[in-house]
Design an enzyme around this catalytic site. Structure first.
Site, short mmCIF file in Angstrom:
data_model
loop_
_atom_site.label_atom_id
_atom_site.label_comp_id
_atom_site.label_asym_id
_atom_site.label_seq_id
_atom_site.Cartn_x
_atom_site.Cartn_y
_atom_site.Cartn_z
CG HIS A 1 -2.01 -1.03 1.10
ND1 HIS A 1 -3.31 -0.72 0.78
CD2 HIS A 1 -1.97 -2.39 1.20
CE1 HIS A 1 -4.03 -1.83 0.72
NE2 HIS A 1 -3.24 -2.86 0.97
CG ASP B 1 0.21 9.40 0.87
OD1 ASP B 1 0.12 8.21 1.21
OD2 ASP B 1 -0.47 10.31 1.39
C1 GDG Z 1 -1.99 3.89 3.41
C2 GDG Z 1 -1.01 4.58 2.43
C3 GDG Z 1 -2.79 4.51 0.67
C4 GDG Z 1 -8.51 9.72 8.33
N1 GDG Z 1 -8.88 10.37 9.43
C5 GDG Z 1 -10.06 9.82 9.79
C6 GDG Z 1 -10.41 8.81 8.89
N2 GDG Z 1 -9.43 8.77 7.99
C7 GDG Z 1 -9.44 7.87 6.83
C8 GDG Z 1 -9.48 8.64 5.54
C9 GDG Z 1 -8.92 7.63 4.57
C10 GDG Z 1 -7.92 6.84 5.43
O1 GDG Z 1 -8.26 7.10 6.79
C11 GDG Z 1 -6.50 7.33 5.22
O2 GDG Z 1 -6.05 6.85 4.00
P1 GDG Z 1 -4.83 7.52 3.21
O3 GDG Z 1 -4.75 6.86 1.89
O4 GDG Z 1 -5.07 8.98 3.11
O5 GDG Z 1 -3.53 7.31 4.09
P2 GDG Z 1 -2.81 6.09 4.95
O6 GDG Z 1 -3.52 5.86 6.23
O7 GDG Z 1 -1.39 6.53 5.10
O8 GDG Z 1 -2.92 4.78 4.03
C12 GDG Z 1 -1.78 5.41 1.42
C13 GDG Z 1 -3.64 3.71 1.64
O9 GDG Z 1 -2.82 2.99 2.59
C14 GDG Z 1 -4.51 2.67 0.91
O10 GDG Z 1 -3.75 1.86 0.10
O11 GDG Z 1 -3.63 5.34 -0.10
O12 GDG Z 1 -0.87 5.98 0.48
O13 GDG Z 1 -0.09 5.40 3.15
O14 GDG Z 1 -9.90 6.73 4.13
O15 GDG Z 1 -10.80 9.04 5.30
N3 GDG Z 1 -11.54 8.08 8.95
C15 GDG Z 1 -12.37 8.36 9.99
N4 GDG Z 1 -12.08 9.31 10.94
C16 GDG Z 1 -10.96 10.07 10.87
O16 GDG Z 1 -10.72 10.94 11.72
N5 GDG Z 1 -13.51 7.67 10.11
#
Ligand code: GDG
Length: 465
Positions: A162, A370
């Site tokens: 990921h 990212d």
């Molecule tokens: C890894 C990779 C890749 C965030 N704050 C809250 C919340 N979130 C949710 C967001 C989003 C998820 O968490 C975060 O996803 P990201 O992709 O932005 O980042 P990582 O956690 O670093 O994820 C990344 C991912 O894996 C998938 O392959 O895209 O590059 O680093 O869905 O909405 N959700 C809730 N409350 C929050 O306060 N409910």
């Protein structure tokens, strides 16, 4: 008695979190990209899921959750410290993200990584039916593919990373480098977020192990291991449907009112992680306030920084730096009752996130590196009014797809400021056009398509050439 499964997901975390309460153990659905993406796939296959419940201690018994058989793996406190916080989050995570923070190396962590990976491989081997498909996820479990193949050569094994996969020069710093590479090569198909990552992997196999490859298929002792790019996505309907409800529309209006009805509301939503570029975003905002290009109360920045990995030293230090910068900006530019920056070190519900997305004029997604970044995609999906504008780092995987965002190089503060100003000043028609194009793209490239495209290639006969 274990019922063997034809489809098994193996991930560091289960789709539910374990909570200790006074009455004992309780399970709570855990939100997040990986879980939302994989639950429907696991359910449709009546599959099993092997993972950790998130609390230190012995593994609870397997149980059923929403049509998926869950097989918890136990981690002791020492495992959490050395495998999870150490090798996974203090060595591999920073190294794979361009070493934007220096990776820490500790030989005891390597041993823990090996032991815990073997425990996951044992669990998966015990759960998978003969000839089953096993899909292993992410940087915590890179040794599992080869360990599982050694135990169960009959299985079809897929691995998806990921996060980014680094260029050779960086990967070579890793003390466990050959072992990790051989671990990954135990899979039939190794998936990455971006083409560049798949190329890094294939080149590394030649550089480090002298393996030959044709295209992106690596020859491992006569077995073809494929590498490929499978950019992950979201279910855009989730955000679209939330954004269409009267509750969320009203809540979005209320948020703006509570913020004093600024002309421009800028939003950041990230796990509090040094890869996400929160500091540089705050710095760009401060400079624009300093030179008077932006002013308070016309402009407000809301930064949600979800608590993350709080026991890891780099994260603790980041929190201190971010909070100092927020304090500095607010000290210099806030008015009584009107802060320049609203900093929220909290987790929010999905509906509240949707309301924030709908309320924001500009969303800033500025990671230094990212794998993908799902927040950027969620923001686009939520804007069913076709309002808003997205500032997006070129160093997020999402930038390869969301070409109509305001792209910027996050390492260049002037470029970030310029992109932010362009996003703030975008005309209504141009803004709508950009949103429509990106929304159309997301509907056609949703998370179902991501899972299907990976599994189709994994299960194609050629994968066993
Ligand atoms: C890894 C990779 C890749 C965030 N704050 C809250 C919340 N979130 C949710 C967001 C989003 C998820 O968490 C975060 O996803 P990201 O992709 O932005 O980042 P990582 O956690 O670093 O994820 C990344 C991912 O894996 C998938 O392959 O895209 O590059 O680093 O869905 O909405 N959700 C809730 N409350 C929050 O306060 N409910």
């Amino acid at each position: 008695m274990t019922k063997r499964s034809d489809f098994v997901v193996v991930a560091n975390r289960l789709p539910v979190d374990e909570e200790a309460t006074v009455e004992g153990r309780r399970w709570r659905a855990s939100p997040g990209g990986l879980v939302t993406a994989l639950c429907p796939v696991a359910r449709a296959h009546r599959g099993a899921w092997v993972g950790w419940g998130g609390a230190a201690g012995p593994a609870p018994d397997p149980f059923d959750h929403d049509g998926i058989q869950l097989y918890p793996v136990g981690l002791s406190s020492a495992d959490v410290e050395c495998f999870y916080e150490g090798q996974s989050n203090s060595t591999i995570w920073p190294l794979y993200h361009d070493a934007v923070e220096p990776p820490a190396f500790d030989r005891t962590w390597g041993d823990a990584y090996r032991t815990v990976n073997a425990r996951f491989a044992d669990a998966a081997a015990g759960v998978a039916a003969r000839g089953a498909t096993v899909w292993i996820h992410d940087y915590q479990l890179q040794l599992v593919p080869a360990m599982l193949r050694a135990r169960r050569p009959d299985l079809r094994i897929g691995f998806f990373l990921h996060i980014p996969f680094p260029p050779i020069e960086l990967f070579m710093q890793m003390p466990l480098r050959a072992e990790i590479l051989r671990g990954l090569l135990g899979a039939d198909l190794v998936g990455f977020q971006q083409k560049l990552a798949a190329q890094n992997f294939v080149r590394l196999a030649r550089h480090l192990l002298g393996l030959r490859y044709r295209g992106t298929t690596i020859d491992v002792d006569g077995r073809g291991v494929r590498a490929g790019a499978f950019p992950i996505s979201i279910d855009p309907k989730e955000m679209e449907q939330l954004a269409a409800t009267e509750e969320i529309k009203a809540r979005a209006r209320q948020i703006r009112t509570e913020l004093g009805n600024p002309k421009t509301l800028i939003l950041g939503v990230d796990r509090l992680d040094y890869t996400k570029g929160i500091e540089l975003r705050l710095g760009a905002f401060r400079e624009l306030l300093e030179d008077g290009t932006l002013t308070v109360p016309e402009t407000t920045l809301v930064q949600v920084a979800t608590p993350s990995r709080e026991r890891v030293e780099h994260y603790d230090m980041l929190r201190t730096r971010v909070e100092r910068e927020v304090g500095r900006i607010n000290g210099d530019f806030s008015r009584v009752g009107i802060p320049a920056v609203h900093y929220l070190h909290q987790s929010y519900s999905r509906p509240e996130l949707a309301a924030l997305y709908c309320a924001a004029d500009v969303m800033m997604v500025t990671p230094l590196r990212d794998g993908m970044n799902l927040v950027a995609k969620e923001y686009i999906a939520a804007r069913i009014d076709q309002g808003g504008a997205l500032v997006l780092s070129e160093f997020a995987g999402a930038a390869n797809e969301l070409r109509h965002a305001f792209l910027c190089n996050p390492h260049d503060p002037d470029a970030v400021k310029e992109a932010l100003l362009r996003a703030i000043g975008v005309g209504r028609a141009d803004g709508r056009r950009r949103m429509q194009i990106m929304q159309r793209y997301l509907r056609a490239h949703d998370v179902d398509r991501w899972a299907r495209s990976f599994l189709e290639i994994l299960q194609a006969p050629e994968a066993h050439e």
